[in-house]
Design an enzyme around this catalytic site. Structure first.
Site, mmCIF file in Angstrom:
data_model
loop_
_atom_site.group_PDB
_atom_site.id
_atom_site.type_symbol
_atom_site.label_atom_id
_atom_site.label_comp_id
_atom_site.label_asym_id
_atom_site.label_seq_id
_atom_site.Cartn_x
_atom_site.Cartn_y
_atom_site.Cartn_z
ATOM 1 C CB THR A 12 -0.517 -0.279 1.538
ATOM 2 O OG1 THR A 12 -0.292 -0.293 1.872
ATOM 3 C CG2 THR A 12 -1.816 -1.294 1.126
ATOM 4 C CE LYS A 22 0.350 -2.840 3.384
ATOM 5 N NZ LYS A 22 -0.339 -2.470 4.219
ATOM 6 C CB THR A 30 -2.546 -3.734 7.324
ATOM 7 O OG1 THR A 30 -4.128 -3.365 7.781
ATOM 8 C CG2 THR A 30 -3.283 -4.864 6.479
ATOM 9 C CD GLU A 50 2.373 4.908 5.950
ATOM 10 O OE1 GLU A 50 0.874 4.562 5.835
ATOM 11 O OE2 GLU A 50 1.619 6.049 7.306
ATOM 12 C CG ASN A 69 -0.398 8.385 8.225
ATOM 13 O OD1 ASN A 69 -1.687 7.684 7.343
ATOM 14 N ND2 ASN A 69 0.647 8.079 7.880
ATOM 15 C CB THR A 114 -12.147 9.276 4.033
ATOM 16 O OG1 THR A 114 -11.607 10.274 4.753
ATOM 17 C CG2 THR A 114 -12.165 7.641 4.263
#
Lengths: 409, 409
Positions: free
Chosen positions: B150, B176, B198, B282, B404, B409
């Site tokens: 991702t 990942k 995740t 990240e 982030n 969304t």
């Protein structure tokens, strides 16, 4: 009530001076002094690594009586060993010498970098200078409010009055926040309070009150204010909350109705100061109010609210005005508290975005616009019980990173 | 061993295709398939909010036998209610249909945004396309490794071999990470493992092993790898770790010496993958290895290491190459573990900066230069006992915030 400040309660004087401890040259040493021995209660960090002034402060406040507080910003006097302890005592001695009382009648407080010895020459010169110009004006209160600031971008003050019959009394206060703010203040000798600065907060009042009752009411007020805010979840070595009561209003506070009135006024001042801390968190662009309702227990409600408040992902989403509710729900589920997504519902700015296990239809663009405000409200209902808690946090911006990556030892 | 990959162990095929779920148009749907029914063990997030594929995966792996895994990136299928559960089952049905087995012999896994229903048309088309081109080459392994990514900036693969007598077997794996990485993987039906993406990780091996032993060894390997890393401390709804054993090498692993050899090889692969996750966190510019020694208990050692690893202030200091050890010591003191600053000592890059309550003399400028490396080592000795733990984290950069705050969304 906007004009009620730290020195509105009768019987107190204060001042702050620039002693050259802060690199910026701003005011950095101050004194807050009661005319007579005042009733005192204090709470401190529950970090097992606590600064020298916290150790001395715990000892000195144990009697329930103090003449004042001596503070510096720019150096935390933490992790400084026996020399640090002696230096904290010397701060008290200098302050006490200047106003002719005992060193043990002062509470010392420091904030700034950890692991450096205090520059005692400059500090002691500053204490003497501050003591020379003590006064009761708003300017004096302002000088004291400013001398405790570190990365704060603005002064934080609050005040209120209470009236019982014909008697009027006041509560005034100042605080500082910035970063390393995740307080878990506890009374000396008691167990830890709630989970989670250097935050420093100093309150004055002119009510008459006994030390045990003052301690209890201060502890109550701290739980829903200073212990319910977080900026970066990092509990400081120096967190200190102190209240001094001069008794000069003639209002007597005893268990019962007068205590309830005082508690309410105290809560108001503490909550105002705590929210000002969050609003001025390092790099913060907004405040986020997280209310959890319907939790299985008070402990669970607070744990869930804190997990959301401390999530980097939630804080970044708030910075970006992103109604990314999945981060909020997943934060609720990751802490050690009962939580059932199938029973939960979530509102962002009053808009229901999630209910009972499934997303709700909402206009993400419109909601994002509604999030471009100084305060975003998050309401999570758990559907498991009747317990509730509210925690205040701020967003996480790239400025927070810059401030804390560039603050060099 | 750099050329040992996911499909080096005999008996597996894989592929990944672009099905249009990721907005970028990159590969996003994949299959990893065993030629015959394989022994399987899996661990999942311990978040009380868990995704539909986690629920189906727990059910399907319970038998200890699977034919494979069907994955997608770009959508987590979390907080999606009954429709989400049916969609996770349909993923399995489509994969099973394509290779002629039962749907319950597939484990589904998804990663991406929470709270959106899967685009089933595109997903099912992708599954059929991936099934059509399954293969055993390095390119096939690469396509599968890429389709689970991702916000990762690079592919993560690892592999090793083990030799017992004349028999050689292999372990390969991919994973990942990115963000929402603070795993606390636990075996289905067991209590929570250690505290804290995740993260998805899929391992293959060609040893012969019984399901209970494979579960136990996977759990052991996870504690010091995936459960010992954190990027942002936010536990995901979708974390999944799976291993499939084909038995095709002819090497039998049973409790005792062979299990120890296998455990060692498995730990190596898991640790390599977990560290690659942290290194590619990240916005990360470096890895920070936090080793705690001399703690009173294993639990305390881990709690202290995690408190340091998850401190925003420590992570920002690392980003700025700032030997700000006060933040490290204060983080150690704020968690729920025995800690005595007067007994502790701290090394940064091998330089002692703090010992027994007082700062040590060191050249801050030189140490800052020594911190401009891909991995910074922190060693905290507590002086309280014999327990130790190591946790891996990354620094916190302004890029983390941008990623982030802008992921809408």
């Amino acid at each position: 009530l906007a004009n009620i400040h730290l020195l509105t309660p009768a019987g107190f004087r204060a001042f702050g001076v620039a002693a050259g401890i802060k690199a910026s040259g701003a005011v950095d040493v101050g004194l807050l002094v009661a005319d007579d021995l005042a009733t005192a209660a204090a709470m401190f960090t529950s970090n097992k690594v606590f600064a020298a002034p916290v150790e001395i402060g715990r000892q000195n406040v144990a009697s329930g009586r103090l003449r004042g507080v001596v503070v510096n910003a720019g150096n935390a006097n933490a992790c400084t060993g026996p020399l640090g302890l002696r230096n904290a005592q010397r701060m008290c001695q200098a302050a006490a010498g200047a106003i002719c009382c005992e060193a043990a009648q002062f509470l010392p407080a420091s904030t700034g970098i950890i692991g450096h010895q205090l520059p005692m020459d400059r500090l002691l010169t500053g204490i003497v200078a501050a003591a020379r110009d003590l006064g009761t004006s708003n300017d004096h209160a302002t000088a004291f409010a400013d001398c405790i600031l570190t990365t704060d971008t603005r002064r934080k003050t609050a005040g209120t009055q209470l009236k019982i019959g014909r008697t009027v009394a006041h509560i005034g206060g100042v605080c500082k926040g910035g970063g390393m703010i995740g307080p878990r203040l506890s009374l000396p000798g008691r167990k830890k309070a709630a989970p989670h600065a250097t935050m420093l907060a100093f309150l004055t009042t002119d009510v008459q009150i006994a030390p045990p009752l003052l301690r209890r009411l201060l502890n109550d007020a701290a739980q829903d204010s200073f212990n319910a805010v977080t900026i970066d979840a990092h509990m400081s070595t120096n967190d200190t909350l102190l209240i001094l009561a001069s008794g000069r209003s003639g209002m007597r506070i005893t268990p019962g109705r007068s205590a309830a009135s005082f508690a309410k006024a105290l809560a108001e001042v503490c909550q105002s100061l705590a929210r000002q801390m969050v609003a001025d968190g390092e790099g913060a662009t907004k405040v986020v109010r997280i209310e959890v309702r319907g939790a299985a227990s008070d402990r669970d409600a607070r744990a869930i609210a804190r997990a959301i408040a401390d999530s980097l992902l939630v804080k970044c989403a708030m910075n970006g005005n992103d109604p990314n509710w999945g981060r909020i729900i997943s934060a609720a589920g990751m802490c050690d508290a009962a939580f059932d997504p199938a029973r939960a519902a979530l509102q962002l700015q009053g808009v229901t975005v999630y209910a009972k296990g499934v997303p709700c239809d909402f206009d993400a663009g419109a909601l994002s616009q509604q999030m471009k405000v100084p305060q975003v409200d998050v309401l999570l209902t758990c559907g498991l019980g009747r317990a509730a808690a509210t925690v205040w946090t701020c967003d996480l911006s790239d400025q927070y990173v810059h401030i804390n990556a560039d603050y060099h030892t």
